[in-house]
Write an enzyme that holds these catalytic residues in place. Structure first.
Site, PDB file in Angstrom:
ATOM      1  N   LYS A 155       0.840  -1.201   0.000  1.00 37.88           N
ATOM      2  CA  LYS A 155       0.000   0.000   0.000  1.00 37.88           C
ATOM      3  C   LYS A 155       0.871   1.246   0.000  1.00 37.88           C
ATOM      4  O   LYS A 155       1.677   1.457   0.908  1.00 37.88           O
ATOM      5  CB  LYS A 155      -0.914   0.017   1.236  1.00 37.88           C
ATOM      6  CG  LYS A 155      -1.836   1.239   1.254  1.00 37.88           C
ATOM      7  CD  LYS A 155      -2.887   1.116   2.342  1.00 37.88           C
ATOM      8  CE  LYS A 155      -2.415   1.596   3.688  1.00 37.88           C
ATOM      9  NZ  LYS A 155      -2.267   3.054   3.813  1.00 37.88           N
TER      10      LYS A 155
ATOM     11  N   ASP B  52      -3.331   4.294  -2.165  1.00 34.24           N
ATOM     12  CA  ASP B  52      -4.310   4.727  -1.154  1.00 34.24           C
ATOM     13  C   ASP B  52      -4.280   6.255  -1.037  1.00 34.24           C
ATOM     14  O   ASP B  52      -3.723   6.805  -0.097  1.00 34.24           O
ATOM     15  CB  ASP B  52      -3.926   4.051   0.174  1.00 34.24           C
ATOM     16  CG  ASP B  52      -4.808   4.448   1.337  1.00 34.24           C
ATOM     17  OD1 ASP B  52      -5.951   4.854   1.108  1.00 34.24           O
ATOM     18  OD2 ASP B  52      -4.340   4.328   2.491  1.00 34.24           O
TER      19      ASP B  52
ATOM     20  N   LYS C 177      -7.210   8.183  -1.549  1.00 38.63           N
ATOM     21  CA  LYS C 177      -8.532   8.626  -1.072  1.00 38.63           C
ATOM     22  C   LYS C 177      -8.994   9.927  -1.725  1.00 38.63           C
ATOM     23  O   LYS C 177      -9.198  10.948  -1.060  1.00 38.63           O
ATOM     24  CB  LYS C 177      -8.521   8.806   0.449  1.00 38.63           C
ATOM     25  CG  LYS C 177      -8.171   7.560   1.233  1.00 38.63           C
ATOM     26  CD  LYS C 177      -8.356   7.768   2.737  1.00 38.63           C
ATOM     27  CE  LYS C 177      -7.941   6.582   3.555  1.00 38.63           C
ATOM     28  NZ  LYS C 177      -6.477   6.397   3.699  1.00 38.63           N
TER      29      LYS C 177
ATOM     30  N   ASP D 217     -13.097  15.041  -4.726  1.00 43.32           N
ATOM     31  CA  ASP D 217     -13.029  16.312  -5.467  1.00 43.32           C
ATOM     32  C   ASP D 217     -14.224  16.350  -6.416  1.00 43.32           C
ATOM     33  O   ASP D 217     -15.112  15.495  -6.323  1.00 43.32           O
ATOM     34  CB  ASP D 217     -11.684  16.363  -6.218  1.00 43.32           C
ATOM     35  CG  ASP D 217     -11.173  17.789  -6.406  1.00 43.32           C
ATOM     36  OD1 ASP D 217     -11.980  18.659  -6.801  1.00 43.32           O
ATOM     37  OD2 ASP D 217      -9.983  18.040  -6.171  1.00 43.32           O
TER      38      ASP D 217
ATOM     39  N   THR E 289     -12.232   5.390  10.104  1.00 45.40           N
ATOM     40  CA  THR E 289     -12.395   4.763  11.418  1.00 45.40           C
ATOM     41  C   THR E 289     -11.982   5.701  12.543  1.00 45.40           C
ATOM     42  O   THR E 289     -12.274   5.449  13.703  1.00 45.40           O
ATOM     43  CB  THR E 289     -11.601   3.447  11.520  1.00 45.40           C
ATOM     44  OG1 THR E 289     -10.280   3.717  11.088  1.00 45.40           O
ATOM     45  CG2 THR E 289     -12.215   2.371  10.654  1.00 45.40           C
TER      46      THR E 289
ATOM     47  N   ARG F 217       2.717  -1.968  10.822  1.00 47.10           N
ATOM     48  CA  ARG F 217       3.740  -2.092  11.864  1.00 47.10           C
ATOM     49  C   ARG F 217       4.022  -3.499  12.363  1.00 47.10           C
ATOM     50  O   ARG F 217       5.194  -3.793  12.655  1.00 47.10           O
ATOM     51  CB  ARG F 217       3.403  -1.139  13.026  1.00 47.10           C
ATOM     52  CG  ARG F 217       3.684   0.315  12.642  1.00 47.10           C
ATOM     53  CD  ARG F 217       2.998   1.289  13.551  1.00 47.10           C
ATOM     54  NE  ARG F 217       1.557   1.266  13.346  1.00 47.10           N
ATOM     55  CZ  ARG F 217       0.686   2.023  14.002  1.00 47.10           C
ATOM     56  NH1 ARG F 217       1.130   2.862  14.923  1.00 47.10           N
ATOM     57  NH2 ARG F 217      -0.600   1.947  13.737  1.00 47.10           N
TER      58      ARG F 217
HETATM   59  O1  C5P Z   1       0.737  -0.136  11.111  1.00 44.60           O
HETATM   60  P1  C5P Z   1      -0.718  -0.468  10.924  1.00 44.60           P
HETATM   61  O2  C5P Z   1      -0.957  -1.952  10.667  1.00 44.60           O
HETATM   62  O3  C5P Z   1      -1.597   0.082  12.004  1.00 44.60           O
HETATM   63  O4  C5P Z   1      -1.071   0.268   9.552  1.00 44.60           O
HETATM   64  C1  C5P Z   1      -2.363   0.301   9.058  1.00 44.60           C
HETATM   65  C2  C5P Z   1      -2.414   1.088   7.790  1.00 44.60           C
HETATM   66  O5  C5P Z   1      -3.779   1.223   7.431  1.00 44.60           O
HETATM   67  C3  C5P Z   1      -1.854   2.499   7.885  1.00 44.60           C
HETATM   68  O6  C5P Z   1      -1.322   2.831   6.607  1.00 44.60           O
HETATM   69  C4  C5P Z   1      -3.062   3.332   8.204  1.00 44.60           C
HETATM   70  O7  C5P Z   1      -2.952   4.644   7.747  1.00 44.60           O
HETATM   71  C5  C5P Z   1      -4.126   2.595   7.403  1.00 44.60           C
HETATM   72  N1  C5P Z   1      -5.471   2.804   7.902  1.00 44.60           N
HETATM   73  C6  C5P Z   1      -5.857   2.519   9.198  1.00 44.60           C
HETATM   74  N2  C5P Z   1      -7.140   2.737   9.605  1.00 44.60           N
HETATM   75  C7  C5P Z   1      -8.004   3.210   8.725  1.00 44.60           C
HETATM   76  C8  C5P Z   1      -7.648   3.498   7.430  1.00 44.60           C
HETATM   77  C9  C5P Z   1      -6.354   3.281   7.042  1.00 44.60           C
HETATM   78  O8  C5P Z   1      -5.057   2.059   9.997  1.00 44.60           O
HETATM   79  N3  C5P Z   1      -9.228   3.374   9.107  1.00 44.60           N
END
Ligand code: C5P
Length: 240
Positions: free
Chosen positions: A37, A64, A66, A69, A125, A216
């Site tokens: 992503k 990603d 998003k 516009d 979220t 992560r």
């Molecule tokens: O490190 P982690 O597993 O938390 O990363 C989740 C990824 O998904 C990040 O790029 C974060 O910006 C994205 N994301 C999220 N929650 C959302 C939408 C996107 O964690 N509601």
């Protein structure tokens, strides 16, 4: 589900800011996750070169960005994303039916079956009922999520990005073929970090997710390749 199918469900969130780091992760994780992503941070710092760097390692890309516009601008941005050869890209469903329909129609017309799959973000979220009230929306978050998912489907979008806790509601409202991509996933071996309402990979797949966005738990692991493999095993164990 076999091992390849489980692997293909993992989208690694490349939350890095430089091409060197893309190379490092893409080299380790190509063949071990299904997709990478590329989000706003990386795209703002490296531009389309970030996408090409992943592709040079044979990786597939979820762009990603998003978009939100006027319909013509979003359609043109989506066409450029498709020209980059990404597999998934997204926009905000709050942009409305016409915006989504114009983009979906333009991409289908030019790319047909070889098009990227188009996703809509319903309600972020990070938003709560209070956030929605602040912008004049007096409906519960879950009601808005389902409403926007249905609108996205009507507009010709291929699926949505959603919290793991919204998967079942969306599946029931939009049917089995609508793609559901979910972040907020934590394997049993990893810390929650700042994610609050998490599910394990097996739980999210069991609830009906098609793809899991995971950052992560893989990026911060001592051995990211092994962490990705362990997530595949967790998904498979959950499917027994
Ligand atoms: O490190 P982690 O597993 O938390 O990363 C989740 C990824 O998904 C990040 O790029 C974060 O910006 C994205 N994301 C999220 N929650 C959302 C939408 C996107 O964690 N509601």
């Amino acid at each position: 589900m076999n091992r390849d199918e489980a692997r293909n469900r993992i989208i690694f969130a490349l939350d890095v800011s430089g091409l060197d780091e893309i190379d490092r992760f893409a080299e380790i994780l190509s063949g071990r996750v299904g997709m990478f992503k590329v989000g706003k941070e990386l795209f703002t710092s490296c531009g389309p070169e970030a996408v090409r760097a992943v592709q040079r390692h044979g990786g597939q890309v979820f762009l990603d960005l998003k978009y939100h516009d006027i319909p013509n601008t979003v359609a043109k941005a989506m066409l450029e994303a498709a020209r980059l050869g990404v597999q998934l890209c997204n926009l905000h469903a709050l942009g409305g039916l016409e915006m989504m329909e114009t983009a979906a129609t333009a991409v289908r017309k030019e790319f047909g079956v070889d098009r990227p799959r188009l996703l809509a973000v319903t309600i972020l979220t990070s938003s709560t009922a209070e956030t929605l009230r602040g912008v004049g929306i007096d409906h519960p978050v879950e009601e808005m999520v389902v409403r926007l998912a249905k609108l996205a489907r009507e507009a010709g979008m291929d699926g949505v990005v959603a919290s793991p806790h919204e998967i079942e509601l969306i599946r029931a409202a939009c049917g089995p073929d609508f793609l559901i991509v979910t972040p907020g996933v934590r394997p049993t071996f990893a810390a929650a970090d700042d994610q609050k309402r998490i599910m394990t990979p097996a739980e999210a797949v069991g609830a009906g997710a098609d793809y899991l966005v995971i950052g992560r738990p893989i990026a911060k692991a001592a051995d990211p390749g092994t962490a990705a493999d362990m997530i595949v095993e967790e998904i498979l164990a959950g499917c027994l």
